[in-house]
Design an enzyme around this catalytic site. Sequence first.
Site, PDB file in Angstrom:
ATOM      1  CD  GLU A 116     -17.862  29.111  23.517  1.00 63.15           C
ATOM      2  OE1 GLU A 116     -17.265  30.197  23.390  1.00 63.15           O
ATOM      3  OE2 GLU A 116     -17.989  28.210  23.406  1.00 63.15           O
ATOM      4  CD  GLU A 136     -14.612  26.820  18.811  1.00 61.78           C
ATOM      5  OE1 GLU A 136     -15.772  26.715  19.874  1.00 61.78           O
ATOM      6  OE2 GLU A 136     -13.879  26.284  20.066  1.00 61.78           O
TER       7      GLU A 136
END
Length: 262
Positions: A116, A136
């Site tokens: 990210e 995730e």
Amino acid sequence: MATTTGYDHIRVEKNTEAQTATLIFDRPEKMNYISMQARAQFSEIFEELNQDDDVRVIIIKGEGDKAFSAGGSIPQFMESHPEELSRLAVHVAAPERSPKPVIAQLQGFTFGVGFEIAMACDFRVAADDTLMALPEMNLGMIPGSGGTQRVARAVGLTRAKDMIMRARRIPAEEAYQWGLITKVVKKEELENEVNSLAKELVRFSPLAQRVCKEVLNAAEEGSLKSGLEIEGRAYGMLRGTHDFKEGVEAFVEKRKPNFTGK
């Protein structure tokens, strides 16, 4: 070369001659995982570098040869308040907010918050052993620091779902074909490639670069009509700058321009 420590496994090295600052995630024995404390410090470091006139280009890399960053500290998520977690994207967006060009130097595991952060940078130069992932879903969670939004904007909804909803690991060449990576090079060439790009970026007007970055970032957020208006106003503003005058004169005189950021 000046080195700043004191952060939670983040080291900052400034090269005055090259006009660069390098942020290094410095926890190689743990694949450079990034703690909650380090996320906040990451944002603070950028605020300082943004005000440093000796720094023209910022580079982010991971220590060692196995990972840029394999992600965050998973146990700390259970220790953090939900409101704190909802603000994580603000820290990760620090490279995007910076008025200066930011290069992510990627290798090995580039997962979770590491990925990210890379997506919030302007350039992503990757070694051929780079693996990108937002894993995730394996934890019963979703990316929470901008991953879903930046990936969808970069590669489209179909590929974003393929990557994120399946927790897929995307190798460097495929990531390049998708548009997630600026350039893929052999691992032994990575350092030189990043330094070469930084050297190239330093030669441009810092004022024009800052404005250009703002205009390009705005292209993702609004309509074509509003984007053209922003571009036009920025173009008109730059017309009256010293750097533009210098650039035109240097072109006519067939010499290298001496930009001052004014």
